[in-house]
Design a protein around this motif. Structure first.
Motif, mmCIF file in Angstrom:
data_model
loop_
_atom_site.group_PDB
_atom_site.id
_atom_site.type_symbol
_atom_site.label_atom_id
_atom_site.label_comp_id
_atom_site.label_asym_id
_atom_site.label_seq_id
_atom_site.Cartn_x
_atom_site.Cartn_y
_atom_site.Cartn_z
ATOM 1 N N ILE A 81 118.788 53.242 35.241
ATOM 2 C CA ILE A 81 119.070 53.940 36.495
ATOM 3 C C ILE A 81 117.833 53.839 37.378
ATOM 4 N N LEU A 82 118.006 53.359 38.605
ATOM 5 C CA LEU A 82 116.894 53.204 39.546
ATOM 6 C C LEU A 82 116.917 54.349 40.558
ATOM 7 N N VAL A 83 115.758 55.006 40.730
ATOM 8 C CA VAL A 83 115.664 56.138 41.654
ATOM 9 C C VAL A 83 114.575 55.860 42.693
ATOM 10 N N PRO A 84 114.936 55.458 43.921
ATOM 11 C CA PRO A 84 113.930 55.332 44.984
ATOM 12 C C PRO A 84 113.398 56.711 45.343
ATOM 13 N N THR A 85 112.091 56.809 45.593
ATOM 14 C CA THR A 85 111.495 58.111 45.902
ATOM 15 C C THR A 85 110.532 58.010 47.075
ATOM 16 N N ASP A 86 110.485 59.087 47.851
ATOM 17 C CA ASP A 86 109.483 59.220 48.911
ATOM 18 C C ASP A 86 108.587 60.422 48.624
ATOM 19 N N HIS A 90 108.969 53.443 44.277
ATOM 20 C CA HIS A 90 108.494 53.755 45.622
ATOM 21 C C HIS A 90 108.020 52.474 46.295
ATOM 22 N N THR A 91 108.435 52.318 47.550
ATOM 23 C CA THR A 91 108.000 51.155 48.314
ATOM 24 C C THR A 91 107.334 51.637 49.604
ATOM 25 N N TYR A 92 106.378 50.865 50.098
ATOM 26 C CA TYR A 92 105.664 51.262 51.314
ATOM 27 C C TYR A 92 105.295 50.025 52.112
ATOM 28 N N ASN A 93 105.010 50.230 53.391
ATOM 29 C CA ASN A 93 104.567 49.157 54.271
ATOM 30 C C ASN A 93 103.181 49.466 54.808
ATOM 31 N N LEU A 94 102.368 48.453 54.966
ATOM 32 C CA LEU A 94 101.067 48.625 55.612
ATOM 33 C C LEU A 94 101.225 48.368 57.106
ATOM 34 N N PRO A 95 100.481 49.084 57.929
ATOM 35 C CA PRO A 95 100.613 48.906 59.380
ATOM 36 C C PRO A 95 100.074 47.556 59.846
ATOM 37 N N ALA A 126 110.572 67.798 34.412
ATOM 38 C CA ALA A 126 111.430 67.271 33.349
ATOM 39 C C ALA A 126 111.224 68.030 32.046
ATOM 40 N N GLN A 127 109.973 68.362 31.765
ATOM 41 C CA GLN A 127 109.659 69.101 30.540
ATOM 42 C C GLN A 127 110.292 70.490 30.561
ATOM 43 N N GLU A 128 110.309 71.120 31.735
ATOM 44 C CA GLU A 128 110.931 72.443 31.871
ATOM 45 C C GLU A 128 112.418 72.399 31.552
ATOM 46 N N ARG A 129 113.033 71.211 31.750
ATOM 47 C CA ARG A 129 114.469 71.047 31.519
ATOM 48 C C ARG A 129 114.769 70.303 30.220
ATOM 49 N N ASN A 130 113.751 70.192 29.372
ATOM 50 C CA ASN A 130 113.891 69.506 28.077
ATOM 51 C C ASN A 130 114.324 68.054 28.239
ATOM 52 N N LEU A 131 113.768 67.391 29.247
ATOM 53 C CA LEU A 131 114.107 65.991 29.511
ATOM 54 C C LEU A 131 112.908 65.070 29.282
ATOM 55 N N GLU A 132 111.862 65.596 28.655
ATOM 56 C CA GLU A 132 110.630 64.818 28.515
ATOM 57 C C GLU A 132 110.774 63.621 27.582
ATOM 58 N N HIS A 133 111.830 63.601 26.757
ATOM 59 C CA HIS A 133 112.004 62.492 25.819
ATOM 60 C C HIS A 133 112.785 61.323 26.416
ATOM 61 N N VAL A 134 113.325 61.510 27.618
ATOM 62 C CA VAL A 134 114.033 60.417 28.289
ATOM 63 C C VAL A 134 113.012 59.393 28.776
ATOM 64 N N GLU A 135 113.292 58.129 28.569
ATOM 65 C CA GLU A 135 112.382 57.063 29.013
ATOM 66 C C GLU A 135 112.287 57.055 30.532
ATOM 67 N N LEU A 136 111.074 57.247 31.054
ATOM 68 C CA LEU A 136 110.833 57.270 32.490
ATOM 69 C C LEU A 136 109.731 56.274 32.829
ATOM 70 N N PHE A 137 110.092 55.279 33.638
ATOM 71 C CA PHE A 137 109.138 54.245 34.043
ATOM 72 C C PHE A 137 108.871 54.376 35.544
ATOM 73 N N HIS A 138 107.760 53.791 35.981
ATOM 74 C CA HIS A 138 107.355 53.919 37.380
ATOM 75 C C HIS A 138 107.053 52.544 37.969
ATOM 76 N N LYS A 139 107.430 52.398 39.238
ATOM 77 C CA LYS A 139 107.189 51.121 39.909
ATOM 78 C C LYS A 139 106.804 51.391 41.360
ATOM 79 N N LEU A 140 105.658 50.866 41.760
ATOM 80 C CA LEU A 140 105.145 51.020 43.116
ATOM 81 C C LEU A 140 104.957 49.631 43.708
ATOM 82 N N THR A 141 105.554 49.385 44.885
ATOM 83 C CA THR A 141 105.465 48.048 45.462
ATOM 84 C C THR A 141 105.383 48.120 46.977
ATOM 85 N N MET A 142 104.800 47.108 47.574
ATOM 86 C CA MET A 142 104.729 47.022 49.023
ATOM 87 C C MET A 142 105.865 46.140 49.516
#
Length: 276
Positions: free
Chosen positions: A4-9, A36-41, A78-94
């Motif tokens: 599952i992919l979750v875009p975030t700001d 998360h994706t971002y642009n440089l000015p 996530a830990q407060e909701r007992n979801l800390e064992h779910v695999e969570l990955f992070h990706k940051l790109t321009m």
């Protein structure tokens, strides 16, 4: 359902969508990728006394710091909701938002995208903007839209809107598959307007074809499609609504009327969007 992919700001709305995705992932032994994706000015490199490379490095470092801080915050939630064992990955790109999401979907083989929204004009200008295609219209996989403030309680009923077109069947099957994974039943709505030309035999054929899936078909006579969908959501206790993106303007109108003006006093629900 594996990825599952979750875009975030980094907003609260985006974090709420990420928590919903983690809950789905937990039920299906899937993983979540926070993206998360971002642009440089664009800067005039000849500007006096301006070190462009140093400025870009500073901006990129700032994006990374924001990303790192939010990830820690999300892990605590996530830990407060007992979801800390779910695999969570992070990706940051321009890069540009829509194309970057599409690239990540392909690279990570994502099953669908989960995105948070306030449902207001600000979000639409941000997502639709001047892009030729919106995130929702252009992403190759289904998109699950989580409205602001929605909390995953009991998801018992998944709704689906159709015009009984042959190409709607694949999206209905995907809706059924999604509902089975969260142990929910499926109700299918057809809004019969004065201009409707669907033969009664077609409806009966659909009922027979999906009989083994225990799909309940509802035919609602109305010339106001938006009002009919709202009635369907409220009176049939729909927890998630599945629909196909027929036309961009229709989809935008549905959201602005459903989630802001028309029923602002009611609890909003997630919408699972399929592509034609």
């Amino acid at each position: 359902m594996k990825t599952i992919l979750v875009p975030t700001d980094f907003s609260e709305v985006a974090n709420n969508a990420a928590l919903f995705a983690l809950q789905l992932a937990q039920k299906n032994n899937a993983r979540v990728i926070l993206f998360h994706t971002y642009n440089l000015p664009v800067i005039d490199g000849q500007a006096a006394n301006l070190n462009v490379n140093a400025l870009y490095d500073t901006l990129e470092l700032s994006e990374f710091e924001h990303f790192k801080i939010n990830n820690e915050k999300l892990r605590n939630l996530a830990q407060e909701r007992n979801l800390e064992h779910v695999e969570l990955f992070h990706k940051l790109t321009m890069g540009e938002l829509v194309s970057s999401i599409n690239e990540c979907v392909e690279e990570e083989n994502a099953d669908f995208v989960v995105i948070g929204t306030t449902g207001g004009d600000d979000w639409f200008s941000k997502i639709f903007g001047s892009n030729t295609d919106s995130v929702i219209q252009s992403v190759k996989v289904p998109t699950l839209i989580i409205p602001e403030g929605f909390e995953d309680t009991e998801l018992n009923t998944v709704g689906f809107t159709t015009r009984f077109r042959e190409k709607d069947k694949e999206s209905l099957r995907n809706t059924i598959g999604f509902a089975q994974k969260i142990k929910a039943k499926v109700k299918c709505l057809y809004v019969q307007t004065d201009e409707s030309d669907v033969d009664k035999g077609v409806i009966e054929a659909w009922q027979n074809e999906f009989k083994s899936n225990h799909v309940e078909f509802i035919v609602y006579p109305s010339n106001d499609v938006f009002e009919a969908i709202d009635y369907f959501i409220v009176h049939h206790e729909i927890d998630i609504l599945g629909m196909v993106t027929y036309k961009r303007n229709f989809f935008v109108d549905l959201f602005t009327r459903r989630f802001t003006q028309k029923v602002s006093h009611k609890v909003d629900i997630p919408v699972l969007v399929f592509h034609e």
